[in-house]
Scaffold this active site. Structure first.
Site, PDB file in Angstrom:
ATOM      1  N   ASN A   1       0.806  -1.224   0.000  1.00 56.45           N
ATOM      2  CA  ASN A   1       0.000   0.000   0.000  1.00 56.45           C
ATOM      3  C   ASN A   1       0.838   1.272   0.000  1.00 56.45           C
ATOM      4  OD1 ASN A   1       0.748  -0.699   2.658  1.00 56.45           O
ATOM      5  ND2 ASN A   1      -0.923   0.490   3.523  1.00 56.45           N
TER       6      ASN A   1
ATOM      7  N   GLU B   1       3.599  -4.644  12.408  1.00 54.56           N
ATOM      8  CA  GLU B   1       2.581  -3.590  12.287  1.00 54.56           C
ATOM      9  C   GLU B   1       1.522  -4.146  11.355  1.00 54.56           C
ATOM     10  OE1 GLU B   1       0.191  -1.124  10.858  1.00 54.56           O
ATOM     11  OE2 GLU B   1       1.899  -0.379   9.712  1.00 54.56           O
TER      12      GLU B   1
ATOM     13  N   CYS C   1      -3.290   1.345   6.517  1.00 54.58           N
ATOM     14  CA  CYS C   1      -3.653   0.642   7.754  1.00 54.58           C
ATOM     15  C   CYS C   1      -4.296   1.570   8.760  1.00 54.58           C
ATOM     16  CB  CYS C   1      -2.412  -0.014   8.355  1.00 54.58           C
ATOM     17  SG  CYS C   1      -1.052   1.136   8.674  1.00 54.58           S
TER      18      CYS C   1
ATOM     19  N   GLU D   1       7.574   1.274  16.179  1.00 52.16           N
ATOM     20  CA  GLU D   1       8.563   1.911  15.328  1.00 52.16           C
ATOM     21  C   GLU D   1       8.503   3.404  15.587  1.00 52.16           C
ATOM     22  OE1 GLU D   1       8.910  -0.297  11.285  1.00 52.16           O
ATOM     23  OE2 GLU D   1       6.798  -0.468  11.843  1.00 52.16           O
TER      24      GLU D   1
END
Length: 491
Positions: free
Chosen positions: A160, A259, A293, A472
């Site tokens: 994405n 993630e 996301c 992160e």
């Protein structure tokens, strides 16, 4: 018979591009047109092994022990070179994803050099705590920690935001002294190999950065995560694949940073600035055709303004312009693939079966000319659903959202937290105290108030529940990419 495209996207191992094997090739598809623009060389298990071994050799040759200042200077050169080749990266990103040129220029490619510069600064300034310990015999000791690279890191990147998330991982990994083997998505192979050209041009030592192309199961992804020479895996993608990655590395007890997906909520209170909230929600629902996301798929709106917010969102959705990605007037691109469109269409059909009222969209638009074969979908909004509906519980990953009314603050918090995911949330209110209060009660890794996707690269990024493990961003990334060794010295 349609001629095969002549352009190859190659693997990059041990400081050089690998000659492609025509018997191990798959097409790189332009999702806006539905046609192949290049062939991709799929790495076999031997090539993945070579990549991991070359990364290990680079560490042993001195990269792991190199000065932080030297690594920072090199990362800044990478950033400079990306900017010098900016238009090439934009073209590669558009070919891979079909996203509009305005987004590719302002977000995806613009963030890549920022990531390298940000981590050059963060790692250069990072320190460690030290402690003076008083011992039982009246003496003293000094305890301090030193951080060492994790080692060879497998970096698996989704389709994405392929360049943005690639550099978001590569930058802290390399700045921390690791060597990496990157596996981009099979849907978006181009920018990882283009970044390899940049690494080569600025003098990154051989073996420090490697790229292996391919798929997941029985291909490069499985060969990489299952390789005994890997010291850690960082993965961004679906929760199902993240679970599989954990199972793969568990027997060797390797650290993972995951993630994963989200079913993100927005909560809109009736004291909000309506125009500001509607604009923000439009971005959070429809950016990148909903393929982020962090996108909002559940919108809870206080009952007194429900109709106004719904009408405003419909108006914004119907003003979106689907068109050629290279047209600066285009606002919305296609989905990444025909396969993904089938998934999104399935959820659109399911929503109607579950009682949804489709207030805009709900189908496949008719595109003309060269765009007719692309993976296009209509931006879609539903009302009439509750949290019991599958489309309100499962991640769709498309330009869709369900709008649900609520009456009280407590009800809004309960509805927003009624999910197995926990990535992000947005709270829209002009009451400062309520904004702080509700944002802190969201069971998520990131909570926005009166904004969305506003990021400080130094702040922690990640989710809870099915949305992942680890963080992160800034110094939080160092907890994954480095291992601390405590040194105790008797004084």
């Amino acid at each position: 018979m349609t001629a095969q495209p002549e352009q190859w996207i190659r693997n990059y191992v041990d400081g050089g591009f690998v000659d492609p094997d025509p018997t191990r090739a798959f097409p790189a598809i332009d999702p806006a047109a539905g046609t192949a623009y290049a062939r991709v060389h799929e790495a076999d298990e031997d090539l993945v092994d070579r990549a991991v071994r070359s990364a290990r050799a680079a560490l042993d040759a001195g990269w792991a022990d190199s000065a932080v200042s030297a690594r920072a200077a090199l990362m800044r050169k990478v950033a400079d070179r990306i900017e010098e080749r900016f238009d090439e990266f934009v073209a590669a990103e558009i070919a891979d994803t079909g996203k509009p040129i305005t987004q590719a220029r302002k977000l995806d490619v613009a963030r890549a050099p920022m990531n390298f510069r940000a981590y050059a600064d963060v790692v250069s300034a990072a320190g460690q705590d030290s402690f003076i310990t008083e011992t039982a015999d009246g003496g003293r000791a000094l305890n301090y920690a030193v951080r060492k690279p994790l080692g060879v890191v497998a970096i698996i990147v989704p389709w994405n935001l392929p360049l943005l998330l690639l550099t978001w991982k590569v930058a802290p990994a390399l700045m921390s002294g690791n060597a990496v083997v990157v596996k981009p998505s099979e849907d978006t192979p181009a920018t990882a190999s283009l970044l390899a050209e940049v690494m080569d041009e600025v003098g990154v030592p051989r073996g420090v950065y490697n790229v292996v192309q391919g798929f997941g199961a029985d291909s490069a992804g499985a060969f990489l995560t299952g390789h005994p020479g890997i010291d850690g895996v960082t993965f961004t993608g679906s929760s199902a694949t993240g679970t599989h990655v954990m199972k793969t590395v568990a027997p060797r007890v390797r650290p993972v940073s995951l993630e994963l997906g989200g079913k993100n909520a927005a909560v809109v209170f009736d004291d909000v600035d309506l125009g500001e909230a509607i604009d923000g929600l439009s971005r959070s629902i429809f950016t990148n055709t909903g393929q982020v996301c962090l996108c909002t798929e559940r919108v809870y709106i206080q009952r007194g303004i429900f109709d106004d917010v719904a009408a405003g969102l419909v108006e914004r959705a119907e003003k979106l312009r689907l068109g050629p990605p290279t047209d600066f007037d285009t606002t919305t691109g296609p989905l990444i693939s025909q396969k993904h469109r089938e998934k999104v269409q399935h959820y659109m059909d399911l929503a109607v079966q579950e009682g949804a009222q489709v207030i805009t969209g709900g189908g496949v638009p008719r595109m003309e000319g060269g765009l007719a074969g692309g993976s296009w979908i209509e931006p879609t909004l539903w009302t009439g659903l509750t949290n019991d509906a599958r489309v309100m519980r499962e991640e769709v990953f498309g330009p869709v959202a369900g709008l649900v009314p609520f009456d009280s603050e407590d009800e809004a918090i309960r509805l927003a937290n009624d999910t197995e995911y926990g990535l992000a949330a947005a709270v829209w209110t002009n009451d400062l105290r309520r904004g702080h209060r509700v944002a802190q009660k969201m069971n998520v890794g990131m909570s926005w108030v009166n904004t969305w996707y506003l990021r400080d690269l130094r702040s922690p990024f990640g989710g809870v529940g099915l949305s992942g493990i680890g963080r992160e961003g800034g110094e939080a990334a160092l907890h994954f990419y480095t291992e601390p060794t405590n040194v105790c010295v008797a004084l």
